[in-house]
Design a protein around this motif. Structure first.
Motif, PDB file in Angstrom:
ATOM      1  N   ILE A   1       0.854  -1.200   0.000  1.00 32.36           N
ATOM      2  CA  ILE A   1       0.000   0.000   0.000  1.00 32.36           C
ATOM      3  C   ILE A   1       0.890   1.251   0.000  1.00 32.36           C
ATOM      4  CG2 ILE A   1      -1.792   1.273   1.255  1.00 32.36           C
ATOM      5  CD1 ILE A   1      -2.649  -1.518   2.411  1.00 32.36           C
ATOM      6  N   THR A   2       1.935   1.230   0.850  1.00 32.19           N
ATOM      7  CA  THR A   2       2.871   2.367   0.906  1.00 32.19           C
ATOM      8  C   THR A   2       3.430   2.662  -0.489  1.00 32.19           C
ATOM      9  OG1 THR A   2       3.523   1.588   3.105  1.00 32.19           O
ATOM     10  CG2 THR A   2       4.909   3.281   2.124  1.00 32.19           C
ATOM     11  N   TYR A   3       3.737   1.592  -1.205  1.00 33.51           N
ATOM     12  CA  TYR A   3       4.351   1.735  -2.526  1.00 33.51           C
ATOM     13  C   TYR A   3       3.476   2.572  -3.468  1.00 33.51           C
ATOM     14  CZ  TYR A   3       7.303   0.162  -6.406  1.00 33.51           C
ATOM     15  OH  TYR A   3       8.180   0.111  -7.454  1.00 33.51           O
ATOM     16  N   PHE A   4       2.160   2.422  -3.326  1.00 32.78           N
ATOM     17  CA  PHE A   4       1.263   3.127  -4.250  1.00 32.78           C
ATOM     18  C   PHE A   4       0.814   4.504  -3.748  1.00 32.78           C
ATOM     19  CE2 PHE A   4       1.144  -1.236  -5.706  1.00 32.78           C
ATOM     20  CZ  PHE A   4       1.412  -1.032  -7.054  1.00 32.78           C
ATOM     21  N   VAL A   5       1.000   4.786  -2.444  1.00 34.62           N
ATOM     22  CA  VAL A   5       0.619   6.125  -1.975  1.00 34.62           C
ATOM     23  C   VAL A   5       1.826   7.049  -1.796  1.00 34.62           C
ATOM     24  CG1 VAL A   5      -1.515   5.322  -0.862  1.00 34.62           C
ATOM     25  CG2 VAL A   5       0.566   5.494   0.488  1.00 34.62           C
ATOM     26  N   SER A   6       3.034   6.445  -1.745  1.00 28.79           N
ATOM     27  CA  SER A   6       4.225   7.264  -1.523  1.00 28.79           C
ATOM     28  C   SER A   6       4.764   7.844  -2.834  1.00 28.79           C
ATOM     29  CB  SER A   6       5.304   6.393  -0.870  1.00 28.79           C
ATOM     30  OG  SER A   6       6.566   7.009  -1.004  1.00 28.79           O
ATOM     31  N   PRO A   7       5.289   9.064  -2.783  1.00 23.12           N
ATOM     32  CA  PRO A   7       5.926   9.633  -3.974  1.00 23.12           C
ATOM     33  C   PRO A   7       7.242   8.932  -4.327  1.00 23.12           C
ATOM     34  CG  PRO A   7       6.172  11.106  -2.091  1.00 23.12           C
ATOM     35  CD  PRO A   7       5.267  10.012  -1.641  1.00 23.12           C
ATOM     36  N   TYR A   8       7.760   8.094  -3.400  1.00 20.54           N
ATOM     37  CA  TYR A   8       9.018   7.390  -3.656  1.00 20.54           C
ATOM     38  C   TYR A   8       8.822   6.007  -4.244  1.00 20.54           C
ATOM     39  CZ  TYR A   8      10.867  11.015  -0.636  1.00 20.54           C
ATOM     40  OH  TYR A   8      11.204  12.228  -0.099  1.00 20.54           O
ATOM     41  N   GLY A   9       7.545   5.576  -4.358  1.00 20.66           N
ATOM     42  CA  GLY A   9       7.254   4.215  -4.817  1.00 20.66           C
ATOM     43  C   GLY A   9       6.990   4.146  -6.310  1.00 20.66           C
ATOM     44  N   TYR A  10       5.844   3.577  -6.648  1.00 21.21           N
ATOM     45  CA  TYR A  10       5.466   3.328  -8.034  1.00 21.21           C
ATOM     46  C   TYR A  10       5.564   4.595  -8.891  1.00 21.21           C
ATOM     47  CZ  TYR A  10       2.674   1.782 -11.974  1.00 21.21           C
ATOM     48  OH  TYR A  10       2.252   1.467 -13.228  1.00 21.21           O
ATOM     49  N   GLY A  11       5.126   5.715  -8.300  1.00 23.18           N
ATOM     50  CA  GLY A  11       5.100   6.971  -9.048  1.00 23.18           C
ATOM     51  C   GLY A  11       6.480   7.490  -9.405  1.00 23.18           C
TER      52      GLY A  11
END
Ligand code: HEM
Ligand code: HEM
Length: 141
Positions: free
Chosen positions: A58-68
């Motif tokens: 979940i963090t991966y998709f809400v964090s600016p450092y993840g998927y985005g």
């Protein structure tokens, strides 16, 4: 949303490290003292790992450092690459190993083999987790 999930992920990292260390120490002493395998003590580390893994996704998709943040440019930046690639990938491998150690133990037939399975797989998992924690920002309170 982002702040809450990030704090949860950050806090669960303590829970996971504590849970894994308790499971590992328990099976280590059970192995050395030839005591029975205690599945509930191994389950402690497994549940902490699964829970943190789910919150990590979940963090991966809400964090600016993840998927985005996936890009060729970010690939050249070691901190950016840690967050969008190395951290998630190595944590996935760690959690898979922990799950394999737990699952194998269910099928093995002697307490010594069961304790050894959890001990070895959890210990490798712990080393992998420690290798890819973003130590430049964590622990934080
Ligand atoms: C991305 C999310 C998740 C995946 C892919 C996943 C995957 C798995 C797999 C493959 C097993 C089977 C292990 C075995 O052979 O016994 C398992 C078992 C289990 N997982 Fe997860 N899990 C996830 C999230 C969670 C969460 C959030 C929790 C609870 C907080 C959890 C708790 C458990 C428990 C209690 C078991 C059962 C162990 C047993 O058989 O006694 N998992 N999970
Ligand atoms: C399961 C073991 C894991 C542990 C122990 C762990 C631990 C941590 C820690 C300590 C941080 C730093 C938090 C902070 O800045 O206070 C972090 C950040 C992060 N983790 Fe994980 N993590 C795990 C799994 C994952 C997974 C599976 C993913 C993605 C699929 C993930 C994605 C992220 C992202 C994107 C950040 C950066 C958050 C931000 O600062 O915006 N983590 N993780």
């Amino acid at each position: 949303m982002y702040t809450g999930i990030k704090h949860l992920h950050s806090t669960l990292a303590y829970v996971l490290l504590a849970g894994l260390i308790i499971s590992i120490l328990y099976v280590l002493f059970a192995y050395l003292q030839k005591r029975p395998y205690n599945r509930k003590m191994a389950l402690l580390g497994l549940i902490c790992a699964h829970l943190q893994f789910l919150v990590g996704i979940i963090t991966y998709f809400v964090s600016p450092y993840g998927y985005g943040n996936i890009s060729g440019e970010a690939m050249k930046d070691s901190i950016a690459r840690l967050y969008f690639l190395e951290h998630p990938l190595i944590m996935l491998i760690a959690v898979v190993l922990i799950t394999v150690g737990y699952s194998r133990a269910k099928r093995l037939d002697t307490p010594a083999k069961q304790n050894a399975s959890v001990l070895v797989f959890y210990a490798i998992g712990l080393i992998l987790v420690l290798s890819r924690i973003p130590w430049h920002v964590w622990p934080r309170w």
